[in-house]
Design a protein around this motif. Structure first.
Motif, PDB file in Angstrom:
ATOM      1  N   VAL A  44       0.850  -1.188   0.000  1.00 43.68           N
ATOM      2  CA  VAL A  44       0.000   0.000   0.000  1.00 43.68           C
ATOM      3  C   VAL A  44       0.893   1.248   0.000  1.00 43.68           C
ATOM      4  CG1 VAL A  44      -1.825   1.251   1.214  1.00 43.68           C
ATOM      5  CG2 VAL A  44      -1.782  -1.249   1.273  1.00 43.68           C
ATOM      6  N   HIS A  45       0.719   2.088  -0.996  1.00 47.68           N
ATOM      7  CA  HIS A  45       1.456   3.355  -1.063  1.00 47.68           C
ATOM      8  C   HIS A  45       0.784   4.338  -0.100  1.00 47.68           C
ATOM      9  CE1 HIS A  45       3.749   2.020  -4.570  1.00 47.68           C
ATOM     10  NE2 HIS A  45       2.623   1.503  -5.005  1.00 47.68           N
ATOM     11  N   THR A  46       1.553   4.874   0.821  1.00 44.92           N
ATOM     12  CA  THR A  46       0.961   5.643   1.911  1.00 44.92           C
ATOM     13  C   THR A  46       1.374   7.106   1.898  1.00 44.92           C
ATOM     14  OG1 THR A  46       2.781   4.922   3.350  1.00 44.92           O
ATOM     15  CG2 THR A  46       0.720   3.665   3.448  1.00 44.92           C
ATOM     16  N   TYR A  47       0.467   7.921   2.410  1.00 43.96           N
ATOM     17  CA  TYR A  47       0.718   9.353   2.586  1.00 43.96           C
ATOM     18  C   TYR A  47       0.430   9.682   4.048  1.00 43.96           C
ATOM     19  CZ  TYR A  47       0.570  14.418   1.897  1.00 43.96           C
ATOM     20  OH  TYR A  47       0.812  15.767   1.968  1.00 43.96           O
ATOM     21  N   PHE A  60      -3.031   3.898  -0.849  1.00 45.93           N
ATOM     22  CA  PHE A  60      -3.471   3.795  -2.233  1.00 45.93           C
ATOM     23  C   PHE A  60      -2.839   2.574  -2.889  1.00 45.93           C
ATOM     24  CE2 PHE A  60      -3.082   8.094  -0.727  1.00 45.93           C
ATOM     25  CZ  PHE A  60      -4.337   8.627  -0.986  1.00 45.93           C
ATOM     26  N   LYS A  61      -3.605   1.939  -3.770  1.00 45.57           N
ATOM     27  CA  LYS A  61      -3.110   0.756  -4.453  1.00 45.57           C
ATOM     28  C   LYS A  61      -2.079   1.123  -5.509  1.00 45.57           C
ATOM     29  CE  LYS A  61      -5.010  -3.747  -5.629  1.00 45.57           C
ATOM     30  NZ  LYS A  61      -6.254  -4.512  -5.836  1.00 45.57           N
ATOM     31  N   LYS A  62      -2.291   2.279  -6.155  1.00 45.36           N
ATOM     32  CA  LYS A  62      -1.368   2.745  -7.193  1.00 45.36           C
ATOM     33  C   LYS A  62      -0.625   3.984  -6.726  1.00 45.36           C
ATOM     34  CE  LYS A  62      -4.318   1.174 -11.011  1.00 45.36           C
ATOM     35  NZ  LYS A  62      -5.068   1.602 -12.219  1.00 45.36           N
ATOM     36  N   LYS A  63       0.628   4.074  -7.097  1.00 50.07           N
ATOM     37  CA  LYS A  63       1.432   5.209  -6.664  1.00 50.07           C
ATOM     38  C   LYS A  63       0.938   6.517  -7.281  1.00 50.07           C
ATOM     39  CE  LYS A  63       6.182   6.433  -5.680  1.00 50.07           C
ATOM     40  NZ  LYS A  63       7.602   6.009  -5.762  1.00 50.07           N
ATOM     41  N   PHE A 143       7.446   9.305 -26.378  1.00 48.27           N
ATOM     42  CA  PHE A 143       8.815   8.821 -26.253  1.00 48.27           C
ATOM     43  C   PHE A 143       9.001   7.920 -25.045  1.00 48.27           C
ATOM     44  CE2 PHE A 143       8.410  13.220 -24.771  1.00 48.27           C
ATOM     45  CZ  PHE A 143       8.538  13.031 -23.428  1.00 48.27           C
ATOM     46  N   TYR A 144       7.904   7.549 -24.382  1.00 45.04           N
ATOM     47  CA  TYR A 144       8.032   6.663 -23.243  1.00 45.04           C
ATOM     48  C   TYR A 144       8.252   5.214 -23.661  1.00 45.04           C
ATOM     49  CZ  TYR A 144       6.528  10.156 -19.857  1.00 45.04           C
ATOM     50  OH  TYR A 144       6.434  11.258 -19.049  1.00 45.04           O
ATOM     51  N   GLN A 145       8.246   4.911 -24.938  1.00 45.37           N
ATOM     52  CA  GLN A 145       8.383   3.534 -25.367  1.00 45.37           C
ATOM     53  C   GLN A 145       9.853   3.114 -25.259  1.00 45.37           C
ATOM     54  OE1 GLN A 145       5.563   2.048 -25.838  1.00 45.37           O
ATOM     55  NE2 GLN A 145       4.591   4.030 -25.493  1.00 45.37           N
ATOM     56  N   ASP A 146      10.260   2.736 -24.059  1.00 46.81           N
ATOM     57  CA  ASP A 146      11.627   2.297 -23.839  1.00 46.81           C
ATOM     58  C   ASP A 146      11.589   1.072 -22.936  1.00 46.81           C
ATOM     59  OD1 ASP A 146      11.886   5.246 -21.839  1.00 46.81           O
ATOM     60  OD2 ASP A 146      11.097   3.297 -21.264  1.00 46.81           O
ATOM     61  N   ASP A 147      12.675   0.785 -22.263  1.00 46.79           N
ATOM     62  CA  ASP A 147      12.743  -0.423 -21.456  1.00 46.79           C
ATOM     63  C   ASP A 147      11.845  -0.358 -20.227  1.00 46.79           C
ATOM     64  OD1 ASP A 147      14.496  -1.497 -23.226  1.00 46.79           O
ATOM     65  OD2 ASP A 147      16.280  -0.911 -22.101  1.00 46.79           O
ATOM     66  N   LEU A 148      11.524   0.835 -19.803  1.00 48.15           N
ATOM     67  CA  LEU A 148      10.594   0.986 -18.690  1.00 48.15           C
ATOM     68  C   LEU A 148       9.175   1.057 -19.216  1.00 48.15           C
ATOM     69  CD1 LEU A 148      12.316   3.785 -16.578  1.00 48.15           C
ATOM     70  CD2 LEU A 148      12.144   1.385 -15.989  1.00 48.15           C
ATOM     71  N   THR A 149       8.204   0.632 -18.406  1.00 47.95           N
ATOM     72  CA  THR A 149       6.820   0.848 -18.803  1.00 47.95           C
ATOM     73  C   THR A 149       6.517   2.324 -18.667  1.00 47.95           C
ATOM     74  OG1 THR A 149       5.908   0.607 -16.576  1.00 47.95           O
ATOM     75  CG2 THR A 149       6.200  -1.409 -17.857  1.00 47.95           C
ATOM     76  N   SER A 150       5.505   2.778 -19.369  1.00 49.63           N
ATOM     77  CA  SER A 150       5.112   4.187 -19.324  1.00 49.63           C
ATOM     78  C   SER A 150       4.864   4.634 -17.890  1.00 49.63           C
ATOM     79  CB  SER A 150       3.856   4.388 -20.169  1.00 49.63           C
ATOM     80  OG  SER A 150       3.387   5.690 -20.070  1.00 49.63           O
ATOM     81  N   GLY A 151       4.112   3.830 -17.132  1.00 52.76           N
ATOM     82  CA  GLY A 151       3.780   4.208 -15.757  1.00 52.76           C
ATOM     83  C   GLY A 151       5.001   4.332 -14.867  1.00 52.76           C
ATOM     84  N   GLU A 152       5.951   3.416 -15.012  1.00 48.48           N
ATOM     85  CA  GLU A 152       7.147   3.438 -14.173  1.00 48.48           C
ATOM     86  C   GLU A 152       7.956   4.710 -14.418  1.00 48.48           C
ATOM     87  OE1 GLU A 152       8.914  -0.234 -15.367  1.00 48.48           O
ATOM     88  OE2 GLU A 152       8.232  -1.291 -13.584  1.00 48.48           O
ATOM     89  N   LYS A 153       8.139   5.060 -15.688  1.00 47.73           N
ATOM     90  CA  LYS A 153       8.940   6.244 -16.000  1.00 47.73           C
ATOM     91  C   LYS A 153       8.233   7.501 -15.507  1.00 47.73           C
ATOM     92  CE  LYS A 153      11.618   8.535 -19.560  1.00 47.73           C
ATOM     93  NZ  LYS A 153      12.179   8.468 -20.914  1.00 47.73           N
ATOM     94  N   ARG A 154       6.930   7.557 -15.693  1.00 40.47           N
ATOM     95  CA  ARG A 154       6.164   8.711 -15.231  1.00 40.47           C
ATOM     96  C   ARG A 154       6.310   8.883 -13.723  1.00 40.47           C
ATOM     97  NH1 ARG A 154       0.545   7.703 -18.621  1.00 40.47           N
ATOM     98  NH2 ARG A 154       1.468   7.809 -20.691  1.00 40.47           N
TER      99      ARG A 154
END
Length: 203
Positions: A44-47, A60-63, A143-154
């Motif tokens: 769980v991502h926490t604040y 939150f389930k997603k960061k 340009f997010y199409q690289d070795d990382l997924t879009s979400g990870e890079k964001r």
């Protein structure tokens, strides 16, 4: 600051969950508590929300949901309860689209959000959340199409921007360097922070 907690869900209630890890039970308020299954081990991502008269842990389930929650708390007229209500009824890309399109009619559908607050959200957030728009809605993310997924890079870039903000840089300054970071090759958060500092020193 508690970034996240890994543990087993010991209770699911209307307002949140109880998360047990290493013999300690954390009460975590969530926008959609029932998305967490009882007795399952989760991350769980926490604040950690701290005020003179209140300390609460939000989860939150997603960061990206956590990061948007933090952004919403900076908007005048939006508190934790209002931010949770928004995140509990809309996805991050949908919310960002409404902000970018200045759709105050859509925004006033959220509990406790009147026209004045909707306009304030647009004023404070427009242009600062486009990193979470889907590719088809935001050409800058192509340009997010690289070795990382879009979400990870964001997420990594957003964390770097938050770190730079903590160092004292303004949103105006960070908005200037964000496009350059978006064009950079994949990197970890520390590298993005260093690149951001170099760009800020040049500007």
């Amino acid at each position: 600051m508690i970034a996240y907690i890994k543990g087993k869900v010991s209770a699911v209630e209307e307002a949140g969950i109880e998360l047990e890890t290493q013999g300690i039970g954390y009460e975590v308020l969530c926008p959609n508590p029932y998305q967490f299954q009882l007795h399952k081990e989760v991350k769980v991502h926490t604040y950690h929300y701290i005020r003179e008269d209140q300390q609460s842990l939000y989860g939150f389930k997603k960061k990206e949901d956590k990061l948007l929650f933090a952004k919403l708390l900076n908007v005048s007229g939006i508190g934790p309860k209002g931010a949770l209500a928004i995140l509990g009824s809309v996805s991050v890309p949908e919310f960002v689209s409404a902000i970018e399109q200045e759709d105050d009619k859509y925004l006033t559908r959220f509990p406790g959000v009147g026209k004045k607050t909707a306009r304030q959200m647009i004023l404070d957030l427009k242009g600062k959340l486009v990193i979470w728009l889907p590719d088809e809605e935001n050409e800058e993310t192509l340009f997010y199409q690289d070795d990382l997924t879009s979400g990870e890079k964001r997420q990594r870039i957003e964390e770097a921007l938050e770190a730079l903000k903590a160092l004292g840089y303004s949103d105006k300054e960070l908005n200037k360097v964000q496009p350059e970071l978006l064009k950079a090759k994949e990197a970890n958060v520390d590298d993005y922070v260093r690149q951001g500092l170099q760009l800020l020193l040049k500007s």
